[in-house]
Write an enzyme that holds these catalytic residues in place. Structure first.
Site, mmCIF file in Angstrom:
data_model
loop_
_atom_site.group_PDB
_atom_site.id
_atom_site.type_symbol
_atom_site.label_atom_id
_atom_site.label_comp_id
_atom_site.label_asym_id
_atom_site.label_seq_id
_atom_site.Cartn_x
_atom_site.Cartn_y
_atom_site.Cartn_z
ATOM 1 N N HIS A 99 0.840 -1.209 0.000
ATOM 2 C CA HIS A 99 0.000 0.000 0.000
ATOM 3 C C HIS A 99 0.869 1.251 0.000
ATOM 4 C CE1 HIS A 99 -3.437 2.609 1.102
ATOM 5 N NE2 HIS A 99 -2.529 3.238 1.856
ATOM 6 N N GLU A 100 1.886 1.277 0.851
ATOM 7 C CA GLU A 100 2.759 2.451 0.922
ATOM 8 C C GLU A 100 3.570 2.621 -0.357
ATOM 9 O OE1 GLU A 100 2.235 4.565 3.129
ATOM 10 O OE2 GLU A 100 0.941 3.252 4.322
ATOM 11 N N HIS A 103 1.655 4.470 -2.844
ATOM 12 C CA HIS A 103 1.749 5.930 -2.742
ATOM 13 C C HIS A 103 2.997 6.445 -3.455
ATOM 14 C CE1 HIS A 103 -1.705 6.587 -0.283
ATOM 15 N NE2 HIS A 103 -1.243 5.919 0.763
ATOM 16 N N HIS A 107 3.064 9.047 -6.583
ATOM 17 C CA HIS A 107 3.892 10.261 -6.595
ATOM 18 C C HIS A 107 4.724 10.340 -7.873
ATOM 19 C CE1 HIS A 107 7.307 12.794 -4.677
ATOM 20 N NE2 HIS A 107 6.363 13.584 -5.133
#
Length: 226
Positions: A99-100, A103, A107
């Protein structure tokens, strides 16, 4: 008294949803933390593998204290993994890590909701600290201009919460696709990952509902005092 006015009842659904979401996060994470993934990677190894596969060689990985304190910092391009995920082989840990990384990929790809959220984050942070101060002073002194300014500031908090939803849901969707396609994670393991990430997503839904209800509450109080 202001803090015990009838509009407080508007917050009850959001409070109950937040409580339920937190219980589900803890329950699902605890459950699937005891299930070792057959991928055979720790959280940090998985993070490096996915980042390198996406060409994000400049994104660093760091270990930080705590449980479920994982996050991606777009300012420094660092994925910070908690002690509960960094060296873990569990299904729950790998889901949180993916999940991270989602991100980080957002980005790199200039995902529009993330760009907007990052742009308004400083304003929302500033507003969350001052909105209620201006509002309460305005209500108790009868200076409705101050109260209205407090409402305007809090609107930034609500907008930030709303734009956070697609960012978080998209990161979870990316995580599931990465684990399924790139690493061929089995269906039963993906089920565990989805349970953990879905519960985590509900915490953001609860936060957004709370922000909206607080804004409505402020509007009602201001109307009654006007």
């Amino acid at each position: 008294m202001f803090f015990f006015d009838p509009t407080f009842i508007l917050l009850i659904p959001a409070l109950l949803l937040a409580l339920w979401a937190q219980i589900m996060v803890q329950s699902n994470f605890s459950k699937y933390s005891n299930v070792r993934s057959r991928i055979g990677m720790t959280g940090s190894e998985l993070a490096r593998f996915i980042l390198d596969s996406a060409g994000l060689y400049d994104v660093r990985i760091e270990s930080i204290p705590g449980t479920l304190t994982d996050h991606y910092d777009p300012r420094t391009k660092v994925v910070r993994l908690s002690q509960s995920t960094y060296n873990s082989y569990s299904v729950a840990a790998l889901g949180v890590v993916a999940h991270e990384i989602g991100h980080a990929i957002q980005h790199a790809n200039h995902y529009v909701p993330l760009v907007v959220r990052n742009a308004i984050a400083p304003v929302a942070s500033f507003s969350s600290n001052l909105a209620w101060i201006f509002f309460i002073i305005g209500i108790f002194t009868g200076a409705m201009g101050l109260a209205q300014f407090g409402i305007l500031l809090f609107l930034a908090v609500v907008l930030f919460s709303i734009i956070t939803l697609p960012v978080e849901f998209n990161a979870s969707s990316r995580a599931l696709k990465i684990l399924e396609r790139n690493l061929l994670m089995s269906k039963d393991e993906l089920k565990g990952v989805k349970a953990v990430l879905s519960a985590a997503a509900m915490t953001y839904v609860a936060d957004t509902l709370m922000a909206i209800m607080q804004l409505i509450r402020m509007l009602l109080i201001a109307r009654n005092r006007d």
